[in-house]
Each structure stands twice: as C-alpha cells, then as structure tokens.
Motif scaffolding. Structure first.
Motif, PDB file in Angstrom:
ATOM      1  N   LYS A 224       0.835  -1.216   0.000  1.00 43.71           N
ATOM      2  CA  LYS A 224       0.000   0.000   0.000  1.00 43.71           C
ATOM      3  C   LYS A 224       0.862   1.255   0.000  1.00 43.71           C
ATOM      4  O   LYS A 224       0.540   2.257  -0.621  1.00 43.71           O
ATOM      5  N   CYS A 225       1.968   1.180   0.732  1.00 46.11           N
ATOM      6  CA  CYS A 225       2.793   2.383   0.926  1.00 46.11           C
ATOM      7  C   CYS A 225       3.727   2.654  -0.261  1.00 46.11           C
ATOM      8  O   CYS A 225       4.079   3.802  -0.517  1.00 46.11           O
ATOM      9  N   GLU A 226       4.098   1.592  -0.963  1.00 48.61           N
ATOM     10  CA  GLU A 226       5.128   1.735  -2.013  1.00 48.61           C
ATOM     11  C   GLU A 226       4.814   2.834  -3.036  1.00 48.61           C
ATOM     12  O   GLU A 226       5.630   3.715  -3.272  1.00 48.61           O
ATOM     13  N   PRO A 227       3.603   2.843  -3.631  1.00 51.16           N
ATOM     14  CA  PRO A 227       3.349   3.888  -4.636  1.00 51.16           C
ATOM     15  C   PRO A 227       3.206   5.288  -4.048  1.00 51.16           C
ATOM     16  O   PRO A 227       3.141   6.266  -4.800  1.00 51.16           O
ATOM     17  N   LEU A 228       3.156   5.383  -2.726  1.00 52.01           N
ATOM     18  CA  LEU A 228       2.968   6.697  -2.088  1.00 52.01           C
ATOM     19  C   LEU A 228       4.274   7.441  -1.872  1.00 52.01           C
ATOM     20  O   LEU A 228       4.293   8.501  -1.235  1.00 52.01           O
ATOM     21  N   TRP A 229       5.384   6.880  -2.386  1.00 52.90           N
ATOM     22  CA  TRP A 229       6.679   7.499  -2.102  1.00 52.90           C
ATOM     23  C   TRP A 229       6.753   8.975  -2.483  1.00 52.90           C
ATOM     24  O   TRP A 229       7.407   9.747  -1.772  1.00 52.90           O
ATOM     25  N   PRO A 230       6.078   9.426  -3.564  1.00 56.03           N
ATOM     26  CA  PRO A 230       6.237  10.855  -3.888  1.00 56.03           C
ATOM     27  C   PRO A 230       5.661  11.787  -2.812  1.00 56.03           C
ATOM     28  O   PRO A 230       5.995  12.970  -2.786  1.00 56.03           O
ATOM     29  N   HIS A 231       4.797  11.266  -1.950  1.00 60.78           N
ATOM     30  CA  HIS A 231       4.173  12.131  -0.928  1.00 60.78           C
ATOM     31  C   HIS A 231       5.014  12.265   0.336  1.00 60.78           C
ATOM     32  O   HIS A 231       4.682  13.026   1.233  1.00 60.78           O
ATOM     33  N   SER A 232       6.073  11.469   0.416  1.00 53.69           N
ATOM     34  CA  SER A 232       6.893  11.472   1.628  1.00 53.69           C
ATOM     35  C   SER A 232       8.110  12.381   1.417  1.00 53.69           C
ATOM     36  O   SER A 232       8.645  12.458   0.311  1.00 53.69           O
ATOM     37  N   GLY A 233       8.520  13.050   2.469  1.00 54.19           N
ATOM     38  CA  GLY A 233       9.708  13.919   2.375  1.00 54.19           C
ATOM     39  C   GLY A 233       9.944  14.557   3.722  1.00 54.19           C
ATOM     40  O   GLY A 233       9.187  14.306   4.669  1.00 54.19           O
ATOM     41  N   PRO A 234      10.984  15.396   3.843  1.00 54.49           N
ATOM     42  CA  PRO A 234      11.306  15.962   5.153  1.00 54.49           C
ATOM     43  C   PRO A 234      10.088  16.595   5.842  1.00 54.49           C
ATOM     44  O   PRO A 234       9.431  17.459   5.274  1.00 54.49           O
ATOM     45  N   GLY A 235       9.773  16.106   7.038  1.00 54.92           N
ATOM     46  CA  GLY A 235       8.675  16.693   7.826  1.00 54.92           C
ATOM     47  C   GLY A 235       7.301  16.162   7.499  1.00 54.92           C
ATOM     48  O   GLY A 235       6.321  16.562   8.130  1.00 54.92           O
ATOM     49  N   HIS A 236       7.170  15.251   6.508  1.00 58.58           N
ATOM     50  CA  HIS A 236       5.840  14.675   6.237  1.00 58.58           C
ATOM     51  C   HIS A 236       5.983  13.244   5.733  1.00 58.58           C
ATOM     52  O   HIS A 236       6.612  12.989   4.715  1.00 58.58           O
ATOM     53  N   PHE A 237       5.355  12.331   6.458  1.00 64.00           N
ATOM     54  CA  PHE A 237       5.644  10.906   6.243  1.00 64.00           C
ATOM     55  C   PHE A 237       4.389  10.046   6.178  1.00 64.00           C
ATOM     56  O   PHE A 237       3.424  10.266   6.912  1.00 64.00           O
ATOM     57  N   ASN A 238       4.464   9.032   5.310  1.00 60.16           N
ATOM     58  CA  ASN A 238       3.456   7.967   5.289  1.00 60.16           C
ATOM     59  C   ASN A 238       3.660   7.127   6.544  1.00 60.16           C
ATOM     60  O   ASN A 238       4.755   6.623   6.778  1.00 60.16           O
ATOM     61  N   ASP A 239       2.595   6.964   7.324  1.00 58.40           N
ATOM     62  CA  ASP A 239       2.684   6.207   8.585  1.00 58.40           C
ATOM     63  C   ASP A 239       2.186   4.787   8.325  1.00 58.40           C
ATOM     64  O   ASP A 239       1.000   4.572   8.047  1.00 58.40           O
TER      65      ASP A 239
END
Ligand code: GLA
Length: 400
Positions: A224-239
């Motif tokens: 589920k998390c794999e395709p969400l990588w573009p949304h993750s970055g410093p200060g904001h993370f997929n939990d």
C-alpha cells in the motif's frame, strides 16, 4: 533534525534562528495500542518510559511514549474532558511530567468525531462523547497545554460515524493544534492515504487499516505504501502503523518488518511491552545502522526497483539523491530461502570505480569491490540490508 525557520529582522539587520518546531525525520518511540489496546494504566505507561530510558532505546533515538485509546473518562456536566481516574489515579498531567522527567516526549490520542474507536470496537463505554467533536479547542488546550502532551494522533471512527468532511475537519484541527503549540507532532489516522492536502496539515498520516503481527499484514502495508513514495519527504511521512516487532512473528520476519519501516521512512513506534522483551527483540529495535536509514536527513522513501514476484530489490539514496551512498534491501516474501541478485548501476552506484559494502544485520564490511552484479542468499520471509558507498552511476534511478 528539526525544521528551523530563519528570518530577517529588517530593523536590526540581523538573522535570527527561531526555536525548532517539529522533527524533519520520522518520529521514534512507543505506543500503547498494539499490545495493550484499551487495557492501559499509569503503571504500564510509566514502565514503558522507564524501560525506554534505561534499555538503550533512548540512546538510539526513541523519544515518544504515546498513550493511544483507552484513557478517556467521559465529560463532566460542563463538558470538560475527563480521564479515567481508575486507570490513571495520578492524572494525565502527572504522567506527561513523569515521561518528560526521563528526557522523553509524551503522546496522546483522540478522535475527530464525538465517539472514539474504542467505544465502537473495544466496548469502552467511556469513549462515547469523549472525542473532539464540539470540544476541539477546549480538549486540545487541555491535552497539549495543560497536560503537556507533545504528540497527538487523531482517529476517524467518530468522524466516519457522523459523516464529517475529513479534509475540512483535519485541517481545522491542525490550525487549532498549531495555534496552541506549534511544536506538537500531529498524526492523521484515517486508515488510507488521505489525499494531497494532508501534507500541509499533518506531520504523518496512516495509509492503511490496522496492522497485525503477521507477515502477510506487514507485506500488505508495504504494498500500500510503495506507490505513495512521492508524498513522503522531510517533515511529512506515510505512517505504516505501529510496529509489531516482538509480538509473535519469527525473528527474520521481525527484521524484515523493521527494515521495511525504516527504509520507507515510516514513524517507528514500537508496539510491544518494553518491560519484558527478549534480547533479540531489543537488538532488532536498536539496530543503529538500520535506524540510520530511517533518520537520514534526505528523507527519501525507498523505492521498489525490481519485483520478481516474491523476490524484490529495493533502494533508498542517503544524504544526497546522487551522492553514491545508498541503502539496498533484498526482500524475500516466499517461505523458502532464495538468491536475489541486483546490478550496482540499478542502485545508482558505478561499480567500475570501486565501492564499499556494509551488511547492516550481520555488521560486516567489504571494501574495494568492483562486481557489477551482487547476489545474496535471503532467508524466507526475510531481508538482506546493505549500505553501499561508491561513485554515483551516470544514470540516477531516484530522480523524482
Ligand atoms: C483505530 C486505529 C488504531 C487504534 C485504535 C484505537 O483502529 O487505527 O491504530 O488507535 O483505533 O481504538
């Protein structure tokens, strides 16, 4: 690492560094839910803080001791939120102070709607009417200012029941939280990727329904998390949800679970009872070299670069997107050990220039390697985690 705001004071012509508000890398800590559900009390929570401060977890970066659902005590006649004083006779403020006294941070929990998840799924009668709805400012002030909690997870069972508008509700709560205490870490718990709006609203957000201590549950969350990588970055993370390390899976599975949470930049919240874990569980949770992948300041969520059914090759650049410092994880989902090979150039390393390799679970280093392809035997339901340092390859596989 913390977000620091630099601003110019025009009158004085000076540059001031403002106090750092919130972490730029995933938070690390413990949360009560996976092991205790609503059966929590102050002795249990204090015991976790004591253990974290004494067993080496604090040294490697664990900080948050988070109370999840189950502390609620309903409301008084004036609508003030109460805690369950049978479970927490010394009170929530006292408990947060105790946690702070150990050099740790304290976390708490609520719901967007009127009723908590515990009232719906765990027969927690006191959860009815204990959610934030209609008491947002009052409750958040109480929890974050008066009691002094530094983290809040806000769930969605009550919000769903009332058919509230999630973007609007979570955004409004964010503004209230930031106005009360801008340093409080805010987690949106809506059990799926909420949408692009969430990045400007929260520090992390759940992307799946609840985790179980089973390898298939762990793998389903990874997918589920794999395709969400573009949304993750410093200060904001997929939990990816609280960890199930030390809660019944095999050690190889625990290592695979922990490694994937680390490279995919999930918050790392242990979910086992820290007072009574095995040496092996503690060793997994405190593997500094694997944790370093999670706490890397580039904060780049690992990518699956090859998927051969059960056998996968993942990588994550460290420090710089093209700096020649890369974590490689070989994941074997099958129930037999298997060989997995990968090309160094596919991981962003030019092999001809020579490279060094560190096995992060075996703690072994090899230097002066030039092989263009590497192959490792990966245990069933397990991983091999490598950190490779060399010259960057001409083509960068991580460009966004
Ligand atoms: C939901 C959340 C869980 C936990 C429980 C508490 O199911 O997803 O993480 O907080 O509620 O009731």
């Amino acid at each position: 690492m913390f977000r620091s705001l630099l601003f110019l004071s025009l009158s004085a012509g000076l540059v001031h560094a403002e106090a750092p508000p919130r972490p730029l890398v995933p938070i690390m800590g413990w949360s009560s839910w996976n092991h205790f559900r609503v059966k929590i009390d102050e002795t249990i929570i204090r015991g976790q803080a004591d253990a974290m401060a004494a067993n080496g977890m604090k040294e490697v970066g664990y900080r948050f001791v988070n109370i999840d659902d189950g502390f609620f005590g309903g409301r008084d006649a004036k609508g003030n939120l109460l805690y369950d004083d049978g479970k927490f006779p010394s009170g929530m403020k006292d408990l947060a102070t105790y946690i702070h006294g150990k050099g740790l941070k304290a976390g708490i929990y609520s719901d967007v709607g009127a009723d908590t998840c515990g009232s719906q799924y765990d027969k927690d009668q006191k959860g009815f009417g204990s959610g934030l709805f209609g008491h947002e400012e009052q409750d958040l002030k109480l929890m974050l200012k008066d009691w002094g909690f530094d983290f809040i997870k806000i769930d969605w069972c009550g919000g769903r029941k009332q058919k509230l508008k999630e973007q609007e509700s979570y955004t409004k709560l964010s503004k209230t939280i930031r106005s009360i205490r801008p340093d409080v870490v805010y987690n949106v718990c809506r059990w799926q990727y909420p949408g692009d709006w969430v990045k400007d609203v929260a520090d992390s957000w759940r992307i799946s329904s609840d985790i179980n201590a089973r390898f298939d549950s762990i793998m389903a969350i990874v997918d589920k998390c794999e395709p969400l990588w573009p949304h993750s970055g410093p200060g904001h993370f997929n939990d990816m949800d609280m960890l199930q390390v030390g809660r019944g899976m095999k050690p190889e599975e625990d290592r695979a679970h922990f490694t994937m949470w680390c490279i995919m930049d999930s918050p790392l919240l242990a979910g086992n009872d820290l007072r009574s874990m095995s040496k092996e569980t503690l060793e997994i949770l405190t593997n500094k070299e694997v944790i370093a992948l999670n706490q890397d300041p580039l904060a780049y969520q690992a990518r699956r670069l090859r998927d051969d059914g059960d056998l996968e090759f993942w990588a994550k650049p460290l420090g710089k997107i093209d700096g020649g410092d890369v974590a490689v994880v070989l994941l074997n989902r099958s129930d037999k050990s298997a060989d997995i090979a990968f090309d160094l150039s596919a991981a962003g390393i030019d092999p001809a220039a020579g490279y060094a390799l560190r096995d992060l679970w075996k703690h072994e280093t090899q230097t002066g390697l030039k092989d263009a392809t590497l192959r490792r035997e990966v245990p069933a339901h397990g991983v091999v985690a490598l950190r490779i340092k060399g010259k960057p390859a001409a083509a960068n596989p991580f460009a966004k």
